[in-house]
Design a protein around this motif. Structure first.
Motif, PDB file in Angstrom:
ATOM      1  N   GLU A  50      31.961 -35.667  52.517  1.00 26.44           N
ATOM      2  CA  GLU A  50      32.200 -34.717  53.618  1.00 26.44           C
ATOM      3  C   GLU A  50      32.735 -33.386  53.094  1.00 26.44           C
ATOM      4  OE1 GLU A  50      35.600 -34.068  57.009  1.00 26.44           O
ATOM      5  OE2 GLU A  50      35.023 -36.145  56.569  1.00 26.44           O
ATOM      6  N   LYS A  51      33.787 -33.449  52.280  1.00 23.30           N
ATOM      7  CA  LYS A  51      34.390 -32.227  51.757  1.00 23.30           C
ATOM      8  C   LYS A  51      33.473 -31.525  50.753  1.00 23.30           C
ATOM      9  CE  LYS A  51      38.211 -32.251  54.062  1.00 23.30           C
ATOM     10  NZ  LYS A  51      38.512 -31.150  55.025  1.00 23.30           N
ATOM     11  N   GLY A  52      32.773 -32.326  49.957  1.00 20.55           N
ATOM     12  CA  GLY A  52      31.870 -31.756  48.975  1.00 20.55           C
ATOM     13  C   GLY A  52      30.760 -30.948  49.624  1.00 20.55           C
ATOM     14  N   ARG A  53      30.207 -31.462  50.702  1.00 16.15           N
ATOM     15  CA  ARG A  53      29.129 -30.745  51.394  1.00 16.15           C
ATOM     16  C   ARG A  53      29.648 -29.471  52.040  1.00 16.15           C
ATOM     17  NH1 ARG A  53      24.999 -35.018  54.232  1.00 16.15           N
ATOM     18  NH2 ARG A  53      24.227 -33.038  55.049  1.00 16.15           N
ATOM     19  N   GLU A  54      30.863 -29.530  52.593  1.00 12.75           N
ATOM     20  CA  GLU A  54      31.461 -28.324  53.189  1.00 12.75           C
ATOM     21  C   GLU A  54      31.649 -27.233  52.129  1.00 12.75           C
ATOM     22  OE1 GLU A  54      35.161 -29.218  55.047  1.00 12.75           O
ATOM     23  OE2 GLU A  54      34.289 -30.576  56.545  1.00 12.75           O
ATOM     24  N   MET A  55      32.198 -27.634  50.979  1.00  7.83           N
ATOM     25  CA  MET A  55      32.458 -26.675  49.908  1.00  7.83           C
ATOM     26  C   MET A  55      31.160 -26.148  49.309  1.00  7.83           C
ATOM     27  SD  MET A  55      35.640 -28.598  48.022  1.00  7.83           S
ATOM     28  CE  MET A  55      37.214 -28.841  48.852  1.00  7.83           C
ATOM     29  N   ALA A  56      30.165 -27.010  49.185  1.00  8.10           N
ATOM     30  CA  ALA A  56      28.870 -26.593  48.647  1.00  8.10           C
ATOM     31  C   ALA A  56      28.257 -25.512  49.525  1.00  8.10           C
ATOM     32  CB  ALA A  56      27.933 -27.798  48.559  1.00  8.10           C
ATOM     33  N   GLN A  57      28.352 -25.698  50.836  1.00  3.08           N
ATOM     34  CA  GLN A  57      27.800 -24.707  51.772  1.00  3.08           C
ATOM     35  C   GLN A  57      28.478 -23.355  51.606  1.00  3.08           C
ATOM     36  OE1 GLN A  57      25.217 -25.949  54.135  1.00  3.08           O
ATOM     37  NE2 GLN A  57      24.862 -23.780  53.757  1.00  3.08           N
ATOM     38  N   GLU A  58      29.803 -23.376  51.449  1.00  2.00           N
ATOM     39  CA  GLU A  58      30.554 -22.130  51.284  1.00  2.00           C
ATOM     40  C   GLU A  58      30.228 -21.470  49.949  1.00  2.00           C
ATOM     41  OE1 GLU A  58      33.084 -18.931  51.849  1.00  2.00           O
ATOM     42  OE2 GLU A  58      32.290 -20.376  53.303  1.00  2.00           O
ATOM     43  N   ILE A  59      30.081 -22.267  48.908  1.00  3.20           N
ATOM     44  CA  ILE A  59      29.778 -21.715  47.577  1.00  3.20           C
ATOM     45  C   ILE A  59      28.402 -21.055  47.571  1.00  3.20           C
ATOM     46  CG2 ILE A  59      29.205 -22.393  45.202  1.00  3.20           C
ATOM     47  CD1 ILE A  59      31.563 -24.362  45.362  1.00  3.20           C
ATOM     48  N   VAL A  60      27.412 -21.695  48.184  1.00  3.68           N
ATOM     49  CA  VAL A  60      26.071 -21.109  48.254  1.00  3.68           C
ATOM     50  C   VAL A  60      26.117 -19.794  49.028  1.00  3.68           C
ATOM     51  CG1 VAL A  60      23.740 -21.418  49.183  1.00  3.68           C
ATOM     52  CG2 VAL A  60      24.863 -23.297  48.000  1.00  3.68           C
ATOM     53  N   LYS A  61      26.886 -19.765  50.100  1.00  6.26           N
ATOM     54  CA  LYS A  61      27.037 -18.543  50.893  1.00  6.26           C
ATOM     55  C   LYS A  61      27.622 -17.419  50.041  1.00  6.26           C
ATOM     56  CE  LYS A  61      29.597 -16.779  54.915  1.00  6.26           C
ATOM     57  NZ  LYS A  61      30.589 -17.145  55.969  1.00  6.26           N
ATOM     58  N   ARG A  62      28.645 -17.729  49.240  1.00  9.02           N
ATOM     59  CA  ARG A  62      29.271 -16.718  48.389  1.00  9.02           C
ATOM     60  C   ARG A  62      28.316 -16.259  47.284  1.00  9.02           C
ATOM     61  NH1 ARG A  62      35.465 -19.108  47.550  1.00  9.02           N
ATOM     62  NH2 ARG A  62      35.993 -19.241  49.782  1.00  9.02           N
ATOM     63  N   LEU A  63      27.568 -17.195  46.719  1.00 10.21           N
ATOM     64  CA  LEU A  63      26.629 -16.840  45.654  1.00 10.21           C
ATOM     65  C   LEU A  63      25.523 -15.933  46.173  1.00 10.21           C
ATOM     66  CD1 LEU A  63      26.303 -20.270  43.791  1.00 10.21           C
ATOM     67  CD2 LEU A  63      27.203 -18.152  42.813  1.00 10.21           C
ATOM     68  N   ARG A  64      25.056 -16.196  47.385  1.00  9.11           N
ATOM     69  CA  ARG A  64      23.995 -15.382  47.966  1.00  9.11           C
ATOM     70  C   ARG A  64      24.446 -13.938  48.185  1.00  9.11           C
ATOM     71  NH1 ARG A  64      19.756 -17.928  46.450  1.00  9.11           N
ATOM     72  NH2 ARG A  64      19.137 -19.780  47.604  1.00  9.11           N
ATOM     73  N   GLN A  65      25.736 -13.743  48.275  1.00 12.20           N
ATOM     74  CA  GLN A  65      26.259 -12.387  48.465  1.00 12.20           C
ATOM     75  C   GLN A  65      26.238 -11.573  47.175  1.00 12.20           C
ATOM     76  OE1 GLN A  65      30.124 -13.201  50.145  1.00 12.20           O
ATOM     77  NE2 GLN A  65      29.323 -13.640  52.184  1.00 12.20           N
ATOM     78  N   LYS A  66      26.018 -12.248  46.054  1.00 14.07           N
ATOM     79  CA  LYS A  66      25.914 -11.557  44.778  1.00 14.07           C
ATOM     80  C   LYS A  66      24.491 -11.006  44.633  1.00 14.07           C
ATOM     81  CE  LYS A  66      29.358 -14.312  42.255  1.00 14.07           C
ATOM     82  NZ  LYS A  66      30.183 -13.226  41.692  1.00 14.07           N
ATOM     83  N   LYS A  67      24.374  -9.731  44.395  1.00 17.07           N
ATOM     84  CA  LYS A  67      23.075  -9.070  44.302  1.00 17.07           C
ATOM     85  C   LYS A  67      22.199  -9.690  43.223  1.00 17.07           C
ATOM     86  CE  LYS A  67      20.994  -4.503  43.643  1.00 17.07           C
ATOM     87  NZ  LYS A  67      21.262  -3.065  43.367  1.00 17.07           N
ATOM     88  N   GLU A  68      22.815 -10.053  42.084  1.00 14.39           N
ATOM     89  CA  GLU A  68      22.036 -10.577  40.972  1.00 14.39           C
ATOM     90  C   GLU A  68      21.513 -11.995  41.217  1.00 14.39           C
ATOM     91  OE1 GLU A  68      26.437 -10.833  39.619  1.00 14.39           O
ATOM     92  OE2 GLU A  68      25.177  -9.670  40.990  1.00 14.39           O
ATOM     93  N   VAL A  69      22.099 -12.701  42.205  1.00 13.56           N
ATOM     94  CA  VAL A  69      21.614 -14.041  42.540  1.00 13.56           C
ATOM     95  C   VAL A  69      20.437 -13.955  43.503  1.00 13.56           C
ATOM     96  CG1 VAL A  69      22.173 -16.251  43.647  1.00 13.56           C
ATOM     97  CG2 VAL A  69      23.822 -15.164  42.120  1.00 13.56           C
ATOM     98  N   GLY A  70      20.604 -13.172  44.556  1.00  7.49           N
ATOM     99  CA  GLY A  70      19.522 -12.981  45.507  1.00  7.49           C
ATOM    100  C   GLY A  70      19.010 -14.287  46.095  1.00  7.49           C
ATOM    101  N   ASP A  71      17.683 -14.459  46.071  1.00 10.62           N
ATOM    102  CA  ASP A  71      17.054 -15.650  46.645  1.00 10.62           C
ATOM    103  C   ASP A  71      16.685 -16.693  45.602  1.00 10.62           C
ATOM    104  OD1 ASP A  71      17.206 -15.066  49.345  1.00 10.62           O
ATOM    105  OD2 ASP A  71      15.392 -13.826  49.298  1.00 10.62           O
ATOM    106  N   VAL A  72      17.377 -16.684  44.463  1.00  8.63           N
ATOM    107  CA  VAL A  72      17.120 -17.687  43.425  1.00  8.63           C
ATOM    108  C   VAL A  72      17.409 -19.085  43.994  1.00  8.63           C
ATOM    109  CG1 VAL A  72      17.972 -18.612  41.233  1.00  8.63           C
ATOM    110  CG2 VAL A  72      17.538 -16.173  41.450  1.00  8.63           C
ATOM    111  N   PRO A  73      16.516 -20.057  43.787  1.00  4.90           N
ATOM    112  CA  PRO A  73      16.777 -21.420  44.264  1.00  4.90           C
ATOM    113  C   PRO A  73      18.082 -21.978  43.686  1.00  4.90           C
ATOM    114  CG  PRO A  73      14.489 -21.201  43.604  1.00  4.90           C
ATOM    115  CD  PRO A  73      15.180 -19.938  43.163  1.00  4.90           C
ATOM    116  N   ILE A  74      18.851 -22.665  44.538  1.00  3.88           N
ATOM    117  CA  ILE A  74      20.152 -23.197  44.128  1.00  3.88           C
ATOM    118  C   ILE A  74      20.224 -24.694  44.406  1.00  3.88           C
ATOM    119  CG2 ILE A  74      22.658 -23.103  44.486  1.00  3.88           C
ATOM    120  CD1 ILE A  74      22.360 -20.213  45.352  1.00  3.88           C
ATOM    121  N   LEU A  75      20.669 -25.447  43.398  1.00  3.89           N
ATOM    122  CA  LEU A  75      20.941 -26.874  43.548  1.00  3.89           C
ATOM    123  C   LEU A  75      22.440 -27.093  43.393  1.00  3.89           C
ATOM    124  CD1 LEU A  75      19.110 -29.922  42.103  1.00  3.89           C
ATOM    125  CD2 LEU A  75      21.493 -29.597  41.462  1.00  3.89           C
ATOM    126  N   VAL A  76      23.025 -27.902  44.270  1.00  7.08           N
ATOM    127  CA  VAL A  76      24.459 -28.232  44.180  1.00  7.08           C
ATOM    128  C   VAL A  76      24.613 -29.754  44.132  1.00  7.08           C
ATOM    129  CG1 VAL A  76      26.752 -27.954  45.172  1.00  7.08           C
ATOM    130  CG2 VAL A  76      25.034 -26.176  45.537  1.00  7.08           C
TER     131      VAL A  76
END
Length: 388
Positions: free
Chosen positions: A214-240
């Motif tokens: 439960e907590k892992g999925r919540e944190m994963a969602q937040e981390i992906v959201k933060r990574l997407r805000q980085k210009k250099e990451v953009g729409d690169v596929p992400i696995l967590v």
């Protein structure tokens, strides 16, 4: 014998993760994530097997390199966490299409902040920090000396690991094409509080796998959201991947229990992972009666001809309840090199009793350290033996 000597000479290259290259390595152009400048890199043409990624050279270390040693108390966990994340990545980033690179988007400061607890307004004021800096992913604890509060709000996330994957495009260029994140989650949380009479008391609380998920999925969602805000990451596929750590006293590593994948955007599609390590001998090992019986037969054969051994410990790795890999440590008191050689040869012969599809590694140890290594892989005609 000549074949074995040839392999023996090449062992240091295998252990270093590389191999003597006859063909010239491939030269590619890579854009530096930090400077946005194009740099020349080389990619070895040789690939040890389809289980390993080729790596862009010169090797570019991660900004958070080394933090795994401090954040994970078990060497078993730190090794398996990295290797397991690479194994998961192969589900979406095939080794014959992608090139590996250490994580370049998360530096040590960022990882440290994300691993911390979320802070209250009072705590932020005390530290002179703004709400924008309140990036901790672990739950708030207003009073760290309150045992009840610590137990209700344990630190779930222990470490974050990042791997990057590159892919060739036109004109011999390589560009970011994949990103994997590993979340190491505590199954046991240790905390310390001060006692009224002086001194401190350490306690622990167990965390269920359901809560970890439960907590892992919540944190994963937040981390992906933060990574997407980085210009250099953009729409690169992400696995967590969500990794369940074992208790720090365990002699077997933890394992991944789930992974989520977002090809684009922030929505993760989740899959469960059925992997685990089992200690041989143990009560849990008896659940795998056929495998355990073969281990016991091996153990009996060793004790019958070499009674001065001190112990045999096996770590069996299961995928979908099928044994894939067995690592065995044998501790003995040796009285000479010839005894080591004789024992290693004997062990190599015993490995033929294990199923051919198993990957088996045996380490012979004495009080002086490693004495011999015996390997048997499914594609080998005979075991490989190295005497240290």
């Amino acid at each position: 014998m000549k074949r074995r000597l040839f392999i023996l000479c090449l062992l240091p290259f295998f252990l270093a993760g590389c191999f003597p290259q006859v063909d010239n390595p491939e030269e590619v152009i890579q854009e530096n994530n930090k400077t946005q400048e194009a740099e020349k890199s080389i990619v070895p043409n040789y690939q040890i097997s389809d289980s390993y990624y080729r790596t862009a050279l010169p090797f570019t270390p991660s900004g958070s390199r080394g933090t795994i040693v401090y954040n994970l108390s078990s060497r078993y966990d730190s090794d398996e966490f990295e290797e397991g994340l690479l194994r998961l990545a192969q589900k979406v980033f095939p080794t014959d299409e992608y090139i590996f690179q250490e994580g370049q988007y998360l530096d040590e400061e960022t990882v440290t902040r994300w691993l911390s607890r979320k802070m209250t307004a009072a705590q932020l004021k005390e530290k002179g920090m703004s709400e924008e800096q309140n990036l901790g992913l672990n739950p708030v604890v207003a009073d760290e000396n309150n045992a009840e509060e610590q137990e209700k709000n344990p630190i779930y996330l222990s470490h974050i690991l990042e791997h990057n994957f590159l892919k060739k495009s036109e004109k011999n260029k390589v560009k970011p094409a994949g990103l994997s994140i590993g979340l190491a989650m505590n199954s046991v949380y240790y905390y310390t509080v001060e006692e009224k009479g002086g001194g401190t008391k350490e306690s622990k609380v167990k965390i269920s796998e359901k809560k970890i998920m439960e907590k892992g999925r919540e944190m994963a969602q937040e981390i992906v959201k933060r990574l997407r805000q980085k210009k250099e990451v953009g729409d690169v596929p992400i696995l967590v991947g969500i990794y369940k750590l074992e208790d720090r006293t365990s002699v077997v590593p933890g394992h991944f229990i789930a992974y989520g994948y977002a090809e684009k955007g922030t929505s993760l599609k989740w899959e469960t992972v059925n992997e685990k390590y089992v200690l041989f001998p143990s009560s849990e090992a008896k659940k795998y009666s056929a495998d355990y019986k073969q281990f016991q037969t091996f153990q009996d054969q060793v004790s019958e001809y070499f009674p001065n051994y001190n112990g045999i410990v096996g770590r069996a790795f299961y995928v979908d309840d099928e044994l894939k890999q067995l690592k065995i440590d044998i501790s003995m008191q040796f009285y000479g090199k010839t005894e080591v050689i004789g024992f290693a040869q004997y062990i190599a012969g015993l490995l033929s009793y294990f199923p051919k599809q198993w990957s088996v590694e045996v380490n012979l140890k004495s009080q002086d350290g490693m004495e011999a290594l015996i390997l048997s892989e499914p594609d080998m005609d005979e075991p490989f033996v190295h005497i240290y």
